[in-house]
Design a protein around this motif. Structure first.
Motif, mmCIF file in Angstrom:
data_model
loop_
_atom_site.group_PDB
_atom_site.id
_atom_site.type_symbol
_atom_site.label_atom_id
_atom_site.label_comp_id
_atom_site.label_asym_id
_atom_site.label_seq_id
_atom_site.Cartn_x
_atom_site.Cartn_y
_atom_site.Cartn_z
ATOM 1 N N PHE A 113 0.973 -1.033 -0.226
ATOM 2 C CA PHE A 113 0.005 -0.037 -0.142
ATOM 3 C C PHE A 113 0.806 1.167 -0.035
ATOM 4 N N VAL A 114 1.743 1.458 0.860
ATOM 5 C CA VAL A 114 2.612 2.485 1.001
ATOM 6 C C VAL A 114 3.397 2.663 -0.207
ATOM 7 N N GLY A 115 3.848 1.351 -0.796
ATOM 8 C CA GLY A 115 4.751 1.615 -1.928
ATOM 9 C C GLY A 115 3.960 1.962 -3.149
ATOM 10 N N ALA A 116 2.758 1.498 -3.410
ATOM 11 C CA ALA A 116 1.914 2.175 -4.396
ATOM 12 C C ALA A 116 1.420 3.505 -4.281
ATOM 13 N N CYS A 117 1.370 4.101 -3.000
ATOM 14 C CA CYS A 117 1.031 5.431 -3.052
ATOM 15 C C CYS A 117 2.030 6.295 -3.301
ATOM 16 N N ALA A 118 3.160 5.998 -2.834
ATOM 17 C CA ALA A 118 4.499 6.567 -3.158
ATOM 18 C C ALA A 118 4.672 6.640 -4.460
ATOM 19 N N LEU A 178 -2.298 -0.041 -6.366
ATOM 20 C CA LEU A 178 -3.097 0.376 -5.609
ATOM 21 C C LEU A 178 -4.746 0.001 -5.562
ATOM 22 N N PHE A 179 -5.014 -0.142 -6.648
ATOM 23 C CA PHE A 179 -6.600 -0.526 -6.996
ATOM 24 C C PHE A 179 -6.646 -1.972 -6.539
ATOM 25 N N LEU A 180 -5.529 -2.831 -6.758
ATOM 26 C CA LEU A 180 -5.487 -4.108 -6.465
ATOM 27 C C LEU A 180 -5.647 -4.416 -4.848
ATOM 28 N N TRP A 181 -4.856 -3.571 -4.226
ATOM 29 C CA TRP A 181 -4.897 -3.519 -2.874
ATOM 30 C C TRP A 181 -6.083 -3.342 -2.233
ATOM 31 N N LEU A 182 -6.937 -2.339 -2.698
ATOM 32 C CA LEU A 182 -8.181 -2.157 -2.275
ATOM 33 C C LEU A 182 -9.227 -3.318 -2.697
ATOM 34 N N VAL A 183 -9.199 -3.791 -3.838
ATOM 35 C CA VAL A 183 -10.109 -5.063 -4.095
ATOM 36 C C VAL A 183 -10.043 -6.437 -3.377
ATOM 37 N N ARG A 193 -8.073 -6.056 -0.042
ATOM 38 C CA ARG A 193 -8.412 -5.714 1.201
ATOM 39 C C ARG A 193 -9.625 -5.151 1.710
ATOM 40 N N GLN A 194 -10.637 -6.098 1.569
ATOM 41 C CA GLN A 194 -12.100 -5.277 1.574
ATOM 42 C C GLN A 194 -12.463 -5.038 3.111
ATOM 43 N N ASP A 195 -11.526 -5.530 4.022
ATOM 44 C CA ASP A 195 -11.695 -5.257 5.462
ATOM 45 C C ASP A 195 -10.931 -4.149 5.773
ATOM 46 N N SER A 196 -10.163 -3.309 4.869
ATOM 47 C CA SER A 196 -9.367 -2.158 5.359
ATOM 48 C C SER A 196 -10.202 -1.036 5.671
ATOM 49 N N ILE A 197 -9.727 -0.084 6.685
ATOM 50 C CA ILE A 197 -10.198 1.084 7.061
ATOM 51 C C ILE A 197 -10.525 2.103 5.976
ATOM 52 N N LEU A 198 -9.684 2.002 4.845
ATOM 53 C CA LEU A 198 -9.709 2.699 3.599
ATOM 54 C C LEU A 198 -10.959 2.323 2.868
ATOM 55 N N VAL A 199 -11.270 0.897 2.717
ATOM 56 C CA VAL A 199 -12.468 0.732 1.862
ATOM 57 C C VAL A 199 -13.596 0.929 2.821
ATOM 58 N N ALA A 200 -13.647 1.045 3.828
ATOM 59 C CA ALA A 200 -14.829 1.355 5.023
ATOM 60 C C ALA A 200 -15.192 3.171 4.677
ATOM 61 N N ALA A 201 -14.295 3.651 4.453
ATOM 62 C CA ALA A 201 -14.222 5.082 4.131
ATOM 63 C C ALA A 201 -14.741 5.334 2.919
ATOM 64 N N LEU A 202 -14.568 4.537 1.968
ATOM 65 C CA LEU A 202 -15.000 4.826 0.561
ATOM 66 C C LEU A 202 -16.452 4.530 0.677
ATOM 67 N N GLU A 203 -16.958 3.528 1.458
ATOM 68 C CA GLU A 203 -18.227 3.037 1.399
ATOM 69 C C GLU A 203 -19.275 4.228 2.413
ATOM 70 N N VAL A 204 -18.694 5.333 2.663
ATOM 71 C CA VAL A 204 -19.447 6.301 3.453
ATOM 72 C C VAL A 204 -20.463 6.903 2.523
ATOM 73 N N ARG A 205 -21.850 6.817 2.875
ATOM 74 C CA ARG A 205 -22.887 7.001 2.071
ATOM 75 C C ARG A 205 -22.711 8.220 1.181
ATOM 76 N N PRO A 206 -22.413 9.466 1.506
ATOM 77 C CA PRO A 206 -22.328 10.504 0.478
ATOM 78 C C PRO A 206 -21.382 10.348 -0.598
ATOM 79 N N LEU A 207 -20.296 9.651 -0.053
ATOM 80 C CA LEU A 207 -19.041 9.421 -1.472
ATOM 81 C C LEU A 207 -19.612 8.338 -2.245
ATOM 82 N N ALA A 208 -20.318 7.510 -1.635
ATOM 83 C CA ALA A 208 -20.742 6.095 -2.629
ATOM 84 C C ALA A 208 -21.884 6.552 -3.508
ATOM 85 N N TYR A 209 -22.720 7.553 -2.756
ATOM 86 C CA TYR A 209 -23.834 8.117 -3.846
ATOM 87 C C TYR A 209 -23.275 8.968 -4.736
ATOM 88 N N LEU A 210 -22.172 10.109 -4.723
ATOM 89 C CA LEU A 210 -21.550 10.542 -5.778
ATOM 90 C C LEU A 210 -21.011 9.539 -6.797
#
Length: 389
Positions: free
Chosen positions: A226-231, A271-276, A278-295
């Motif tokens: 994750f860190v390497g992909a972001c960097a 990074l995309f592979l990491w997200l799909v 690591r479905q249990d990660s905090i980052l994925v949970a943040a992406l599931e927040v309703r306003p963001l998901a609706y957008l």
């Protein structure tokens, strides 16, 4: 090899981030990085992951005699038509009427090219430049061209060869992308018409087919990944944005931005592979927040409409002065207002048109699957009767 069939969390939130990056590129003119390119490539990755993944699973069903290729082909094009055509063509018709009457009458908008999803060719080869408010249609053309080829390339090729096919397309597109830089092609041609755009869709598909083989469970490897992909994304994006076009005729120097593009794309894929995975990660949970998901849900309409929101909307220095709004906050308020209007238009489009049209998808899919097997069964009965006779 069958790929991921269950719902992948976080994709709507990722779409929201992608469309926000495109908005910032077009309206805020972010120069530190090419935010628009990153946003569009994220869209391509998501589309490739979902579409190629679905086609791969359908090919497996065909090989297991669980479905007919003709039915799956009809269903595929039916789904794409319902999702893309209604709001797109209504917008183009409205734009054509407005252009003939009052809207940018002195500007060649290339409307005929947009109607046949050749915006990328028109921008890069015919027009040789960006046409203003309709510039963003190039990415819709890329996706539609991809949809015309992908089902035939995957539904009629053995599933065991799909990953290899994706890798071949990615490698070939990388060489073609570098060749365009080496030949000194103009920036709009490389941006809109380079085969590398198709490789981003194919990269998403490769991750859908083979990504499950990469060990990315919680642990040190996952954190480093994750860190390497972001960097890497930050590094390649900054390097690409800061690279001044060199007049040197040395091919390697001219192709350097192309290498940055490829590095950025592969980093986004990592990074995309990491997200799909690591479905249990905090980052994925943040992406599931309703306003963001609706957008993310309404992101197609947002993408279509945002460039038509006037850039002067919310620019009112006299009013801001009377209200004692700090100078630094005034551009931000204008952007917020423009963003809000784009969201409103996308919301209305989704609720009034897109969502209602998509309700036809399930009954039409059922009708297609019911009709084609009946024909197959009728032929089998007829053949059996002939053999019996």
């Amino acid at each position: 090899m069958a790929g991921v069939e269950k719902r992948v969390k976080g994709l709507d939130g990722l779409r929201a981030i992608a469309v926000a990056l495109v908005f910032l590129s077009h309206k805020a003119h972010v120069d530190a990085i090419d935010a628009g390119k990153i946003g569009v490539w994220l869209f391509f990755l998501i589309s490739g992951y979902l579409i190629i993944g679905e086609l791969h699973r359908n090919r497996v069903r065909i090989e297991q005699h669980g479905a007919r290729s003709a039915a799956l082909l009809y269903v595929f094009f039916m789904k794409r038509t319902l999702r893309i055509f209604p709001v797109y063509y209504l917008l183009l018709i409205a734009l054509s009427i407005a252009h003939a009457s009052f809207y940018q009458r002195d500007v060649d908008l290339g409307l005929a090219w947009h109607f046949v999803f050749l915006s990328n060719y028109w921008i890069g080869v015919v027009h040789d430049g960006w046409p203003g408010t309709v510039s963003h249609f190039w990415s819709l053309a890329v996706e539609q061209q991809f949809y015309l080829v992908a089902p035939f390339a995957l539904l009629f090729v053995r599933a065991s060869r799909h990953l290899t096919l994706c890798v071949v397309v990615i490698v070939a597109a990388a060489f073609a992308h570098l060749a365009l830089y080496g030949e000194g092609a103009i920036a709009p041609l490389i941006y809109a018409f380079s085969p590398w755009n198709f490789s981003m869709l194919t990269l998403g598909g490769a991750l859908a087919i083979g990504g499950a083989r990469v060990p990315l469970r919680a642990g040190a490897l996952s954190a480093v990944w994750f860190v390497g992909a972001c960097a890497a994304i930050a590094g390649f994006a900054l390097a690409r944005a800061g690279y001044a076009e060199c007049a040197d005729s040395v091919t390697g120097t001219m192709m350097q931005p192309g290498f940055f593009d490829i590095g950025l794309a592969l980093s986004l894929g990592a990074l995309f592979l990491w997200l799909v995975r690591r479905q249990d990660s905090i980052l994925v949970a943040a992406l599931e927040v309703r306003p963001l998901a609706y957008l993310g849900t309404i992101s197609y309409g947002f993408y279509l409409f945002h460039n038509f929101v006037p850039s002067r909307l919310g620019v009112a220095p006299g009013l801001y002065a009377r209200l004692h709004v700090p100078d630094v906050a005034q551009p931000v308020l204008a952007l917020v207002l423009q963003f809000a209007l784009a969201v409103l238009l996308a919301h209305l489009s989704w609720q009034v048109l897109e969502k209602r049209v998509l309700e036809w998808k399930r009954p039409l899919e059922t009708a297609i699957h019911n009709r084609l097997p009946m024909r197959a069964a009728a032929r089998q009965t007829h053949d059996a009767q002939r053999r019996g006779a």
